[in-house]
Design a protein around this motif. Structure first.
Motif, PDB file in Angstrom:
ATOM      1  N   TYR A 110       4.783   4.414   6.059  1.00 30.81           N
ATOM      2  CA  TYR A 110       3.702   3.491   5.702  1.00 30.81           C
ATOM      3  C   TYR A 110       4.070   2.039   6.064  1.00 30.81           C
ATOM      4  N   PRO A 111       5.264   1.551   5.654  1.00 32.91           N
ATOM      5  CA  PRO A 111       5.602   0.185   6.048  1.00 32.91           C
ATOM      6  C   PRO A 111       5.632   0.005   7.572  1.00 32.91           C
ATOM      7  N   VAL A 112       6.057   1.055   8.280  1.00 33.17           N
ATOM      8  CA  VAL A 112       6.107   0.950   9.744  1.00 33.17           C
ATOM      9  C   VAL A 112       4.701   0.727  10.291  1.00 33.17           C
ATOM     10  N   THR A 113       3.721   1.451   9.726  1.00 35.04           N
ATOM     11  CA  THR A 113       2.347   1.267  10.208  1.00 35.04           C
ATOM     12  C   THR A 113       1.821  -0.127   9.867  1.00 35.04           C
ATOM     13  N   LYS A 114       2.459  -0.752   8.872  1.00 36.28           N
ATOM     14  CA  LYS A 114       2.053  -2.121   8.518  1.00 36.28           C
ATOM     15  C   LYS A 114       2.853  -3.153   9.320  1.00 36.28           C
ATOM     16  N   GLY A 115       3.606  -2.697  10.290  1.00 32.80           N
ATOM     17  CA  GLY A 115       4.334  -3.633  11.149  1.00 32.80           C
ATOM     18  C   GLY A 115       5.710  -4.013  10.639  1.00 32.80           C
ATOM     19  N   TRP A 148       7.873   0.856  -2.143  1.00 26.68           N
ATOM     20  CA  TRP A 148       7.036   1.672  -1.261  1.00 26.68           C
ATOM     21  C   TRP A 148       5.774   0.912  -0.862  1.00 26.68           C
ATOM     22  N   ASP A 149       5.286   0.039  -1.784  1.00 26.17           N
ATOM     23  CA  ASP A 149       4.064  -0.704  -1.488  1.00 26.17           C
ATOM     24  C   ASP A 149       4.307  -2.210  -1.575  1.00 26.17           C
ATOM     25  N   GLY A 150       5.375  -2.673  -0.907  1.00 29.65           N
ATOM     26  CA  GLY A 150       5.657  -4.113  -0.856  1.00 29.65           C
ATOM     27  C   GLY A 150       4.406  -4.880  -0.456  1.00 29.65           C
ATOM     28  N   GLN A 151       3.742  -4.346   0.578  1.00 26.76           N
ATOM     29  CA  GLN A 151       2.413  -4.858   0.913  1.00 26.76           C
ATOM     30  C   GLN A 151       1.448  -3.686   0.787  1.00 26.76           C
ATOM     31  N   LYS A 152       0.402  -3.895   0.007  1.00 27.56           N
ATOM     32  CA  LYS A 152      -0.503  -2.784  -0.290  1.00 27.56           C
ATOM     33  C   LYS A 152      -1.492  -2.569   0.858  1.00 27.56           C
ATOM     34  N   PRO A 153      -2.117  -1.405   0.847  1.00 28.35           N
ATOM     35  CA  PRO A 153      -3.059  -1.131   1.930  1.00 28.35           C
ATOM     36  C   PRO A 153      -4.111  -2.242   2.101  1.00 28.35           C
ATOM     37  N   ASP A 154      -4.487  -2.918   1.005  1.00 24.98           N
ATOM     38  CA  ASP A 154      -5.498  -3.979   1.139  1.00 24.98           C
ATOM     39  C   ASP A 154      -4.884  -5.316   1.568  1.00 24.98           C
TER      40      ASP A 154
END
Ligand code: RAM
Length: 912
Positions: A752-757, A765-771
């Motif tokens: 997930y973090p990889v997809t967020k760059g 796991w959600d340092g930066q959330k999907p939103d």
């Protein structure tokens, strides 16, 4: 495998070797290291351990004997009567960590050594090229130098850095010169106007009040007849802000320098120059320097020529001698911090808020070098951030109180170049304020720093996202291995968190050579351990003894165990044994007679998956279950370690204690049907991985475990469960689920973090959330390696390179690749103490193609998945006609091989 089987197998390999090895194999002995280091100078290990590698053009090569010789010059090595020590021909296959057995070595003594080996055809190699090691200062009395400081300057807030200087002359021809140097605070050393070394953050970070490292530098070529020596001192970890609560001066309030220069002349005489009260001291352009807050540099205050001869220091004050301890000085055993890479920014951004921001393209640790031109007094402020917020603005809330700000005040003389001296930042983005003119990309260069460990591992596969994950893990390790293994490199923390270090240690040891690094740090763990055996949460301890958490304090046992497994290092087990035992005894007394560890304060499965669902708040694994599981695991390991180091009594004692803990665990936490009271992935992973369940309940527990993973479709683990998760799923035969977890791209997952760059591993796991919003600013690092512990499974399981614990140090290698998750290839290379190990597979059309490299003086067991003997070829010939020692085991073919490069091919139909 027991010793007997091993011998039988080795014999089988030897027989095979007779058949297939060219009798004329040419063996070369190379890569000589002492105490894991190439030609180290200034070590204080009295009986250094020597290791070498053998390269060969033949296969099935084993060492059958070695001979080491040691002399005080390379030339003397060849003349028998000039040797300091010769091992003679020793019948042994040991080529790693062979203990020097010559006469006691003196302070500052340099010795040269070389080695030759006999192989299993009794063919002797040439002598290796000579290597050397040099002793440091072995007795405190040999320190003639006095500690010096700046008069009246005791402070616990950051004051300008100190500049020390002195001059000396020599009248004779210099044969050799060494400087031995350390400080309270950090130092940079100069001789005749030039920096003496590119080591950074010296003297490093240790438990300063008990162990203070000094460095040794060879300055022979820099000494002239007239000389000047200078040093800059800054607060660093010693006096600067460190730990919680704006805590300054944890170790002391006075910066100080200790330096001794030893010059040997060609006529056999020698001279010593030391720090003393004739030295001069002043302040200069570094107005403040703090690890957390950054550095302020006023170039107008630069002191031209201050560390060169002829400088007029008439206005400088005399340094003052200060009475600081010298009996705690130790030579470094780790590796120095260095700048290892430079990075060019990829873009200059003007944010919505109008901020001028450079994007380095990589979350990195270090600083930037800035080129700037402007007027005298112009001030450029550089700020550092890991991420931009969802509007694309510069975001620093997660740095907490750390200012992470460098300020440069120009002197106004054409192009000026600034880089800070004693601070580092964790950042991808750099904001510039006050830059005169319009900056260009080339005005900024990122300087990457970390403990300069050799990179030993690479892992790649057919999925670019997983490759990026592996990159992120390696960047996380680089950024956080800075003399101590820290949790994060950016906020007001950057501490040696023990839990993070222990869960990541196996992955760390695939990626980089961490033998020396951990050897050094584990000494600090032991030094900071409390008298009752309690281990502080962070090492070096700056939290005033706060400690004793399960899975964190177990670092005492797990990291030395990792070093033993990966490097075959028995000495670390010996040297850390008292510390390990003290920790187990601490747990024992806290747990008491029922063998359940229900007391104490623990972090538990830190930062596990959490939700805001009313009916499912997230995965909570009870802390006493975790604590009792770890109590068992550490006790069991301690028993095993006691056996390895020959302490039979303890081996039995802790083995029997561990059986009692296991019984108590089962009674308290496992139902008669194999369900755990904490019905979580972490609980099942712990119970299965640590072997806490009775045989008859393992299957049921495995089923519960797998069902939980299936039910969620994602991981729910935190710091404790995550490193065990995929390994344990694979061990219970559920590779399908392990690969599902690996491949998942939505939160929570590794990708997930990889997809967020992400370019490093996140703390949460959600340092930066999907939103696009962020986790709690109180704890949200974007460069935290703990969850990177999945790396161990990538190397060990997917690519298939594993250490055989019974033959540690990769003396015997277990190759066992696993195909799954839609991957069409996976490749790992690992530089072991014996040389390069490789394991690389691909699905090519209808074929499975598997290549391995087994270094000389090692053997291997290879497990070929989904194979039939008669369908397999080895190096293009039928396997069964070329290898005798093989069998079919379930759906796999298992064979034993000696050194060499091999390619296997067979139909891939069952693997796809
Ligand atoms: C935080 C960090 C660190 C962890 C401790 C318990 O400071 O997340 O990594 O080990 O908490």
């Amino acid at each position: 495998m027991n010793q007997r089987n091993y011998l039988i197998r080795t014999a089988a390999i030897l027989i095979l070797a007779m058949v297939s090895t060219s009798m004329l194999a040419k063996n070369t002995v190379k890569s000589l290291v002492a105490e894991y280091l190439v030609n180290p100078i200034g070590i204080d290990v009295k009986e250094p351990r020597l290791s070498w590698q053998i390269t060969s053009d033949g296969s099935n090569v084993l060492q059958s004997a070695y001979e080491i010789r040691v002399a005080d010059s390379p030339q003397a090595l060849a003349s028998k009567n000039k040797l300091i020590w010769s091992s003679g021909k020793v019948e042994s296959n040991q080529s790693v960590n062979v203990i020097y057995g010559g006469p006691a070595l003196k302070s500052m003594q340099r010795v040269y050594w070389q080695v030759r080996i006999w192989d299993n055809n009794n063919k002797v190699s040439k002598w290796s090229e000579p290597a050397f090691w040099e002793m440091g200062i072995l007795e405190p009395e040999s320190w003639e130098a006095s500690w010096i400081t700046m008069e009246d300057e005791k402070s616990v807030t950051s004051l300008p850095c100190h500049y020390y200087r002195n001059e000396f002359s020599t009248s004779k021809k210099v044969k050799s010169a060494r400087v031995y140097v350390t400080s309270h605070g950090l130092y940079q050393l100069f001789l005749n106007g030039k920096k003496v070394s590119d080591d950074l953050f010296t003297p490093g970070w240790t438990t300063y009040n008990k162990r203070l490292q000094y460095q040794t530098y060879d300055v022979t070529s820099q000494i002239g007849s007239e000389n000047a020596i200078g040093a800059i001192l800054s607060d660093g970890w010693y006096r600067g802000k460190i730990g919680w609560d704006y805590q300054n001066g944890y170790y002391g309030d006075q910066l100080a320098l200790l330096l001794q220069l030893e010059i040997n002349y060609t006529d056999g005489t020698s001279e010593t120059f030391t720090t003393g009260d004739e030295w001069k001291v002043a302040t200069g352009p570094i107005l403040s320097s703090s690890i957390y807050d950054g550095e302020t540099y006023d170039a107008r205050l630069e002191i031209e020529g201050w560390s060169a001869t002829g400088f007029d220091d008439g206005k400088w004050q005399n340094a003052e001698v200060t009475n600081q301890p010298k009996d705690i000085l130790v030579a470094p055993q780790g590796v120095p911090v260095k700048a290892t890479q430079e990075i060019k920014p990829i873009e200059i951004i003007t944010t919505l808020k109008g901020e001028l921001v450079f994007d380095m393209g990589q979350n990195m640790v270090g600083w930037v070098r800035m080129k700037v031109q402007g007027k005298k007094g112009d001030q450029v402020v550089l700020k550092f951030a890991e991420v931009l917020d969802k509007e694309g603005n510069f975001y620093t809330d997660n740095l907490r109180s750390a200012e992470c700000t460098d300020t440069y005040i120009l002197k106004g003389v054409g192009e000026e170049v600034f880089e800070p001296h004693f601070t580092f930042h964790g950042f991808r983005y750099v904001k510039l304020e006050g830059f005169p003119g319009i900056p260009e990309l080339e005005d900024i260069t990122g300087v990457v720093i970390h403990s300069d460990m050799d990179r030993t591992g690479t892992f790649t596969c057919s999925d670019p996202l997983i490759n990026q994950l592996q990159q992120n893990i390696q960047w996380g390790q680089r950024g956080n291995f800075l003399d101590v293994p820290t949790d994060c490199p950016q906020r007001d923390e950057r501490l040696g968190w023990t839990g993070d270090a222990q869960v990541f240690s196996m992955t760390a040891a695939y990626n980089f050579d961490v033998a020396a690094f951990y050897t050094k740090w584990m000494k600090d763990v032991a030094a900071d351990q409390l008298p009752n055996g309690k281990v502080p949460h962070v090492i070096p301890d700056v939290l005033r003894g706060d400690g004793g958490s399960t899975a964190w304090a177990d670092v005492t046992i797990i990291v030395p165990w990792t070093v033993y497994k990966i490097y075959g290092d028995k000495r670390i087990l010996d040297e850390q044994y008292a510390s390990m035992k003290a920790w187990v005894e601490y747990m024992k007394s806290d747990a008491g007679d029922d063998y359940l560890w229900t007391e104490g304060s623990h972090f538990g499965d830190w930062l596990a998956y959490a939700t805001i669902n009313s009916d499912y708040p997230g995965a909570t694994t009870e802390k006493d279950l975790i604590a009792t599981a770890y109590y068992y695991n550490s006790t069991k390991l301690l028993g095993k370690i006691a056996g390895i180091i020959g302490n039979k009594e303890d081996a039995e004692k802790y083995d029997s204690l561990s059986s009692k803990i296991k019984k108590a665990f089962v009674l308290e936490y496992v139902t008669p049907n194999g369900r755990l009271v904490s019905h979580t992935q972490t609980a099942y992973a712990l119970a299965l991985a640590f072997d806490l369940l009775p045989e008859n309940l393992k299957g049921k527990a495995a089923e519960y475990f797998a069902n939980d993973v299936k039910k969620f479709g994602h991981l729910t683990t935190g710091f404790v469960g995550t490193p065990l998760l995929c390994n344990t799923l694979s061990a219970i035969g559920r590779d399908d689920l392990a690969f599902m977890l690996l491949n998942r791209k939505e939160y929570p997952s590794w990708l997930y973090p990889v997809t967020k760059g992400a370019t490093t591993i996140w703390e949460r796991w959600d340092g930066q959330k999907p939103d696009g919003t962020f986790q709690d600013v109180g704890m949200n690092s974007f460069n935290h390696y703990a969850y990177g512990a999945i790396g161990e499974w990538l190397y060990g399981h997917v690519a298939g390179i594993n250490v055989d614990v019974e033959n540690p140090g990769y003396k015997h290698i277990l190759f066992s690749p696993h195909v799954g998750g839609g991957l069409t290839n996976a490749n790992a290379e690992f530089m072991s103490m014996y040389g390069e190990v490789k394991s690389s597979w691909k699905i090519e059309g209808q074929e499975f193609v598997y290549e391995i490299v087994i270094p000389a003086n090692t053997t291997a067991t290879v497990t070929l998945p989904e194979a039939k003997v008669e369908q397999v070829t080895i190096n293009s010939s039928a396997l069964n006609e070329n290898v005798d020692d093989l069998k079919e085991q379930g759906n796999a073919v298992v064979l034993n091989l000696g050194s060499g490069s091999y390619q296997f091919r067979y139909p891939a139909d069952k693997l796809k």
